[in-house]
Design an enzyme around this catalytic site. Structure first.
Site, PDB file in Angstrom:
ATOM      1  N   SER A 225       0.844  -1.190   0.000  1.00 19.93           N
ATOM      2  CA  SER A 225       0.000   0.000   0.000  1.00 19.93           C
ATOM      3  C   SER A 225       0.884   1.247   0.000  1.00 19.93           C
ATOM      4  O   SER A 225       1.724   1.406  -0.888  1.00 19.93           O
ATOM      5  CB  SER A 225      -0.955  -0.033   1.198  1.00 19.93           C
TER       6      SER A 225
ATOM      7  N   GLU B  62      -9.183  -5.434  -3.902  1.00 18.30           N
ATOM      8  CA  GLU B  62      -8.510  -4.537  -2.964  1.00 18.30           C
ATOM      9  C   GLU B  62      -9.482  -3.736  -2.096  1.00 18.30           C
ATOM     10  O   GLU B  62      -9.307  -3.600  -0.887  1.00 18.30           O
ATOM     11  CB  GLU B  62      -7.616  -3.552  -3.728  1.00 18.30           C
TER      12      GLU B  62
ATOM     13  N   HIS C 113      -7.468  -5.812   0.202  1.00 14.68           N
ATOM     14  CA  HIS C 113      -6.250  -5.078   0.541  1.00 14.68           C
ATOM     15  C   HIS C 113      -5.681  -5.636   1.848  1.00 14.68           C
ATOM     16  O   HIS C 113      -6.434  -5.965   2.768  1.00 14.68           O
ATOM     17  CB  HIS C 113      -6.605  -3.604   0.713  1.00 14.68           C
TER      18      HIS C 113
END
Length: 539
Positions: A236, A356, A453
């Site tokens: 990320s 995600e 995610h």
């Protein structure tokens, strides 16, 4: 070999109480060897046979005259510094309205403790953590340095999901995680307001990461690591940090391989926009003079950021903190118009997760409740690209609910950014690029998150059992962890990700877009999201 007082007391207790009674006592962790660093001696505690050194200072406290300035080496200390517990995270800008509102996602706080860290954050945050199989054997193990996620606003290298113990043991590697300055403390462009003395202020958070890599270069041999074999990794915001390190002249030569997970950093912020945002923050904080800047309390800065940031300024829809392309520290956008020349010999492993956005959206009141009409209204408001993405994903995943179609379509920035960065790097690099797509779905919450995610983190760290809150408790989670940790370790050692649990992982090129789909039955596929990759930016 010097050992911590706790180990000595444990031995004395066994002699005094007797072996039978001592056997009933809790097992005390042994102290690590004492390691000499550039600043002085440090000593930690073992974690299941792995030497763990936590909260090691790699730079001077960024306070007083060092506030908003590039990091400096720490002053030398006397005696043996305690390395048995984590150092403070940077002041956090995590919003309570984020992805921890639902009961399920709140449980995930056990491994990603965003809200908890806001209770203990501090400006004095330049610490790192080291896990090593043996700190005193003169070994030359590959070093895996982790840049944490949380965008550029929150997070730390202390999160349980990042615990490097299992990875260090499995791979016979040294794992390092890093805390650095975030949000306004690391990326506030003060050059326009306060002049050349603050020319670096908009990038000091990334300069902290450079400083941590310098520390690794100069000190990691004492922890059994090889300073000539360093892999930087991040997910990320951490992936964006890795992307930017690849383009920072100050980082050139400090690492040998790069891993970018769900966070391609193709662009940098623009100095003028960052200066405008900084001006609004300073006004909200009542900062006019240099004395004001040095004396304003850190909590007042955080509150000023909240007041100066428009409501709903998330997911790129408003002013954001992050590195700026100032022409010097970061000469230009990292991967436009081309990949950074300095990193052409750096092997790159890059990828993303299939779904995600579900992690961020699961707490929304509409999640799980969209109809065809509300899906069309939502995507229509987002633009023609979103409409086209939904149409493409509907063909690929006919079993997806309207909610999951909306969520996967909102995540196309991860897809498109990953392939753009991979294409740019592969066009000019002499080293290979490897691309993955994580398609294994977590069973938690009845499977509502699918492949969200952060799902990759506990898998490549081999922390499946410790991360059941996100992965569930089935055998498949450990299978995925075995597979992915193998590949990441192999990449750190050789520059090629491989595992006996994987088919041959061929390099990605703009001609042969080989992508490893990571699932219980993994497969190497060709350009699996071509239709999404080729969506024009403006339809």
């Amino acid at each position: 070999m010097k050992r911590h007082l706790a180990a000595t007391l444990a031995s004395l207790a066994a002699l005094t109480i007797g072996s039978a009674a001592a056997a009933q006592q809790p097992t005390l962790a042994n102290a690590t060897p004492v390691v000499e660093t550039e600043g002085g001696s440090v000593q930690g505690l073992e974690q299941g046979g792995i030497d763990a050194f936590l909260g090691v200072r790699y730079a001077a406290p960024p306070l007083g005259e060092l506030r908003f300035q590039p990091p400096a080496k720490p002053e030398a200390w006397e005696g043996i510094a305690d390395a048995t517990g984590y150092g403070a995270p940077c002041m956090q800008l995590y919003s309570a309205s984020g992805p921890n509102e639902s009961e399920m996602t709140r449980r995930i706080q056990a491994i990603f403790p965003t809200s908890t860290e806001a209770k203990m954050d501090n400006e004095d945050c330049l610490f790192l953590n080291v896990w090593t199989p043996a700190a005193d054997d003169g070994g030359k193990r590959p070093v895996m340095v982790w840049c944490h996620g949380g965008g550029y606003a929150y997070g730390s290298g202390n999160w349980p999901a990042y615990n490097g113990r299992n990875l260090a043991e499995k791979g016979d590697v040294v794992v390092v995680t890093v805390n650095h300055r975030l949000n306004a403390f690391g990326y506030l462009n003060l050059a326009e307001k306060f002049g050349d003395d603050f020319a670096a202020s908009g990038n000091v958070g990334n300069l902290d990461l450079v400083r941590s890599l310098e520390w690794v270069r100069d000190n990691i041999a004492g922890f059994g690591g090889d300073p000539a074999n360093v892999t930087i990794m991040g997910e990320s915001g951490g992936g964006s940090k890795v992307s930017h390190l690849m383009a920072m002249p100050a980082a050139d030569g400090l690492f040998d391989k790069a891993v970018i997970q769900s966070g391609p950093g193709v662009f940098s912020g623009k100095p003028a926009e960052a200066a405008d945002y900084a001006a609004k923050i300073l006004e909200a904080a009542g900062v006019e003079t240099l004395d004001d800047l040095r004396n304003v309390r850190s909590d007042e800065i955080v509150e000023a950021v909240r007041r100066a940031t428009p409501a709903g300024s998330t997911m790129g829809r408003g002013p954001q903190f992050g590195p700026i392309a100032d022409g010097t520290i970061i000469p230009r956008d990292p991967f436009l118009p081309a990949a950074p020349e300095q990193s052409r010999d750096i092997p790159v492993l890059i990828g993303y997760n299939k779904d995600e956005m579900t992690l961020f959206l699961a707490a929304q009141p509409w999640f799980g409740r969209l109809t065809e009409g509300t899906l069309n209204a939502m995507t229509g408001a987002m633009g023609e690209q979103a409409v086209a993405a939904v149409a493409a994903y509907r063909k690929r995943y006919p079993d997806y609910s309207h909610t999951h179609l909306a969520a996967i379509a909102m995540g196309t920035r991860f897809v498109r950014g990953t392939y753009l960065l991979a294409d740019q790097q592969a066009k000019t690099a002499s080293a290979p690029v490897y691309v993955y797509r994580l398609t294994w779905e977590t069973p938690i919450g009845g499977g509502m998150l699918r492949s969200p995610h952060t799902l990759d983190i506990p898998l490549m760290f081999d922390n499946a059992k410790e991360s059941a809150a996100l992965l569930g408790t089935g055998e498949d989670a450990q299978t995925m962890a075995d597979m992915m940790s193998d590949a990441w370790i192999a990449f750190a050692k050789t520059g090629t990700p491989s595992s006996e649990l994987l088919p041959e992982w061929k390099a990605y090129t703009p001609v042969n877009r080989n992508v490893m789909e990571l699932n219980v039955e993994p497969q190497l596929v060709d350009d699996p999201e071509k239709d999404i990759r080729e969506l024009p930016s403006e339809l």
